[in-house]
Design a protein around this motif. Structure first.
Motif, PDB file in Angstrom:
ATOM      1  N   GLU A   1      -1.896   1.556   6.705  1.00  0.00           N
ATOM      2  CA  GLU A   1      -0.581   2.160   6.534  1.00  0.00           C
ATOM      3  C   GLU A   1       0.465   1.147   6.065  1.00  0.00           C
ATOM      4  O   GLU A   1       1.359   1.470   5.274  1.00  0.00           O
ATOM      5  CB  GLU A   1      -0.113   2.842   7.833  1.00  0.00           C
ATOM      6  CG  GLU A   1      -0.034   1.947   9.050  1.00  0.00           C
ATOM      7  CD  GLU A   1      -1.318   1.910   9.848  1.00  0.00           C
ATOM      8  OE1 GLU A   1      -1.259   1.555  11.040  1.00  0.00           O
ATOM      9  OE2 GLU A   1      -2.378   2.230   9.274  1.00  0.00           O
TER      10      GLU A   1
ATOM     11  N   ARG B   1      -0.106   0.500   2.306  1.00  0.00           N
ATOM     12  CA  ARG B   1       0.505   1.540   1.472  1.00  0.00           C
ATOM     13  C   ARG B   1       2.022   1.413   1.451  1.00  0.00           C
ATOM     14  O   ARG B   1       2.663   1.639   0.416  1.00  0.00           O
ATOM     15  CB  ARG B   1       0.083   2.919   1.987  1.00  0.00           C
ATOM     16  CG  ARG B   1      -1.396   3.247   1.723  1.00  0.00           C
ATOM     17  CD  ARG B   1      -1.730   4.670   2.105  1.00  0.00           C
ATOM     18  NE  ARG B   1      -1.691   4.864   3.558  1.00  0.00           N
ATOM     19  CZ  ARG B   1      -2.704   4.649   4.364  1.00  0.00           C
ATOM     20  NH1 ARG B   1      -3.868   4.209   3.879  1.00  0.00           N
ATOM     21  NH2 ARG B   1      -2.601   4.854   5.666  1.00  0.00           N
ATOM     22  N   ARG B   2       2.591   1.043   2.593  1.00  0.00           N
ATOM     23  CA  ARG B   2       4.059   0.860   2.649  1.00  0.00           C
ATOM     24  C   ARG B   2       4.497  -0.270   1.720  1.00  0.00           C
ATOM     25  O   ARG B   2       5.478  -0.137   0.974  1.00  0.00           O
ATOM     26  CB  ARG B   2       4.485   0.557   4.087  1.00  0.00           C
ATOM     27  CG  ARG B   2       5.958   0.171   4.248  1.00  0.00           C
ATOM     28  CD  ARG B   2       6.298  -0.145   5.694  1.00  0.00           C
ATOM     29  NE  ARG B   2       5.492  -1.245   6.227  1.00  0.00           N
ATOM     30  CZ  ARG B   2       5.808  -2.528   6.016  1.00  0.00           C
ATOM     31  NH1 ARG B   2       6.855  -2.863   5.274  1.00  0.00           N
ATOM     32  NH2 ARG B   2       5.057  -3.482   6.541  1.00  0.00           N
TER      33      ARG B   2
END
Length: 278
Positions: A262, A265-266
């Motif tokens: 995550e 992706r950030r």
């Protein structure tokens, strides 16, 4: 309140120098002129009404004065008072016209005294917060006022150069992009010759294993690892797309740095946004 002010001042200004309190920061009684009266003194001269204060003194300078009560003085409240004057005496003297009626019989801090006390308290708190924020930024390797530590910056530059070498071709446009990006991310400026030298020293033919990717992030702080990922992703998408070999390098590096999916992706979204804004 008074002890809190002293403590905050010491923390903010002197760090661990608590032992210097008796020499640098002291509490001292003080006098402040309030008004003239019609009460005669020992020499028949009219006495002055004074505030008796508890002063915070630093390096001989009075920082705050906390009003404790009233007193009468024959020297205009310059050095000492002759007698303390209670609320009942103030009321009685006002009834006889010896003290102006607008004087509050109850001695206390007016807005000027409160501003001094709470202003110092607020300044101390803000100063302490600033010190804490600066310390936290330092621990995270993120300081807006100065360049990143050299060890972390050169490691980030190395990772970016490795990413650039993934497709085997590093042209002048890519070199310029690396220089601009490393300066933006770390606050450090590396000449083109140094970037070229680093790129030329990298041999990607043998491939990199997980130990190499772990070594990229060894000793780095979380913020520095994030910036490393931003740097290599910026290099990868500078051409407008992320080719498979570049995606593989970015994925392996994220794994080696311990960056979860995550967060990957950030950071990728953050880089895309930065590139579009530029």
């Amino acid at each position: 309140m008074n002890y809190l002010l002293v403590a905050l001042f010491l923390v903010f200004s002197f760090g661990s120098a608590a032992q210097a309190q008796t020499e640098i920061v002291t509490r001292a009684p003080g006098l402040e002129f309030v008004t003239d009266t019609r009460i005669p003194g020992a020499d028949e001269a009219m006495m002055s009404l004074c505030y008796v204060t508890d002063d915070l003194v630093v390096f001989g300078i009075v920082l705050t004065s906390d009003v404790q009560g009233y007193a009468l003085a024959s020297d205009g409240c310059e050095t000492s008072y002759d007698q303390l004057y209670s609320e009942d005496k103030i009321v009685a003297a006002q009834a006889l016209g010896l003290i102006p009626a607008e004087i509050n019989p109850v001695a206390g801090n007016d807005w000027k005294h409160k501003l001094g006390i709470y202003g110092l308290l607020l300044s101390g708190c803000l100063g302490l917060i600033a010190v804490i924020i600066r310390r936290v930024k330092s621990l995270l390797g993120y300081d807006l006022r100065g360049p990143m530590r050299k060890k972390a910056a050169i490691r980030i530059l190395s990772a970016m150069c490795h990413m650039a070498k993934c497709d085997g071709i590093v042209d002048s446009i890519e070199l310029t992009h690396i220089r601009k990006t490393i300066r933006r991310l770390t606050g450090r400026n590396y000449p083109t010759s140094e970037v070229i030298q680093m790129v030329d020293s990298i041999d990607m033919s043998a491939g990199l294993d997980e130990h190499h990717f772990i070594a990229f992030g060894k000793g780095l702080r979380d913020r520095e690892k994030d910036l490393m990922m931003q740097g290599i992703l910026s290099v990868a998408i500078a051409s407008g797309r992320l080719i498979p070999v570049e995606h593989a390098f970015a994925t392996e590096l994220a794994y080696g740095l311990g960056i979860p999916g995550e967060d990957f992706r950030r950071l990728l979204d953050l880089v895309y946004a930065s590139e579009e804004a530029a």
